[in-house]
Design a protein around this motif. Sequence first.
Motif, PDB file in Angstrom:
ATOM      1  N   HIS A  58      26.343 -31.373  19.736  1.00  0.00           N
ATOM      2  CA  HIS A  58      24.991 -31.413  20.308  1.00  0.00           C
ATOM      3  C   HIS A  58      24.997 -32.173  21.625  1.00  0.00           C
ATOM      4  O   HIS A  58      25.701 -33.168  21.774  1.00  0.00           O
ATOM      5  N   ALA A  60      21.667 -32.498  23.225  1.00  0.00           N
ATOM      6  CA  ALA A  60      20.266 -32.880  23.434  1.00  0.00           C
ATOM      7  C   ALA A  60      20.107 -34.393  23.331  1.00  0.00           C
ATOM      8  O   ALA A  60      20.531 -35.000  22.355  1.00  0.00           O
ATOM      9  N   ARG A  63      18.182 -35.804  20.207  1.00  0.00           N
ATOM     10  CA  ARG A  63      18.715 -35.660  18.858  1.00  0.00           C
ATOM     11  C   ARG A  63      19.714 -36.787  18.576  1.00  0.00           C
ATOM     12  O   ARG A  63      20.552 -37.108  19.398  1.00  0.00           O
ATOM     13  N   GLU A  87      19.131 -26.197  18.963  1.00  0.00           N
ATOM     14  CA  GLU A  87      17.758 -25.872  19.323  1.00  0.00           C
ATOM     15  C   GLU A  87      17.718 -24.942  20.529  1.00  0.00           C
ATOM     16  O   GLU A  87      18.641 -24.924  21.349  1.00  0.00           O
ATOM     17  N   GLU A  90      18.779 -26.018  24.112  1.00  0.00           N
ATOM     18  CA  GLU A  90      19.660 -27.189  23.977  1.00  0.00           C
ATOM     19  C   GLU A  90      21.080 -26.846  24.432  1.00  0.00           C
ATOM     20  O   GLU A  90      21.682 -25.887  23.955  1.00  0.00           O
ATOM     21  N   LYS A 151      24.204 -22.785  26.349  1.00  0.00           N
ATOM     22  CA  LYS A 151      22.921 -22.876  25.641  1.00  0.00           C
ATOM     23  C   LYS A 151      22.265 -21.508  25.534  1.00  0.00           C
ATOM     24  O   LYS A 151      22.572 -20.592  26.302  1.00  0.00           O
ATOM     25  N   SER A 184      12.777 -25.581  19.455  1.00  0.00           N
ATOM     26  CA  SER A 184      13.063 -26.842  20.133  1.00  0.00           C
ATOM     27  C   SER A 184      12.113 -27.936  19.680  1.00  0.00           C
ATOM     28  O   SER A 184      10.927 -27.699  19.468  1.00  0.00           O
ATOM     29  N   ALA A 186      12.183 -30.746  21.600  1.00  0.00           N
ATOM     30  CA  ALA A 186      12.239 -31.590  22.793  1.00  0.00           C
ATOM     31  C   ALA A 186      10.869 -32.190  23.083  1.00  0.00           C
ATOM     32  O   ALA A 186       9.851 -31.505  22.968  1.00  0.00           O
TER      33      ALA A 186
END
Length: 200
Positions: A58, A60, A63, A87, A90, A151, A184, A186
Amino acid sequence: MKLTKRLSVLFMAVVMCVMCTACFDDESSSGDKRGDLGKLEALTPYGSTVITGIQLEHQAMWRDDPEIEKIVQDHGFSEISECYEFELNEWFEVYIKSSTRDTFKSYIVKYEDGKDYKSITEDEIKHSCIDKSLEDQYPDESNYGDLGGMKVEKEKGGSTGTYALVFFRFGKPEAMIKFRVVPSTAPSASDVLKELEKQK
C-alpha cells in the motif's frame, strides 16, 4: 437440582457447538473472500514463470499498513502477495523476485472471467489497460525488487472490482496477479484542512 444442573451443562454444550460452527464459518468465509486474489499465476506456455516471488505494498498515506520491510520480514517472497486489496485511486508498489535479469512491462486491466490471458497480445492489453506506467522496468534488487508504483484511477476509467496486473517479457505474457479494488476512503480536502487546523 440435579436436573437443573444437567440442563445447564447441556445448554452450555449447545452454545459451545454453535460458537465453534461460527468460528469455522468465519475462517472459511475469510478464505473464500481472498480466493485466488494476490496469487501469482504463470502465463507462459511451459507452465512456469521466471518471477519467483511477489509482494504488493500500500502507498496511501491515510492507510495504516505495514511497509515493505515489515512485509518481507514477516512473509518473505513467495507466489502469494500479503496485500491484494487496494482503494480506487490508491498507488501501490510492485516488488518481484526474478530468476533472470530481464526487464518487464506491467499493465493493469479489468479482470474478465473466462478470458485467455496466456494468449493476450501486448497491443491488445495496451488498448484495454487502466495503467501502463511500468514499461521496461528492471526489478531494483537494492530495494526488494521494486518495479515502481501503479494504480486504478477513476479519471482513466477505473472503478471498483477485480483487476489483473499482467507482466510481459520479450513481448509475451509472463505472469499475472489478480487484486481487488474497493471504494476510496481518502480524506476530503476539507477534512485535511480541519486536521491541519487542529495541529496548529
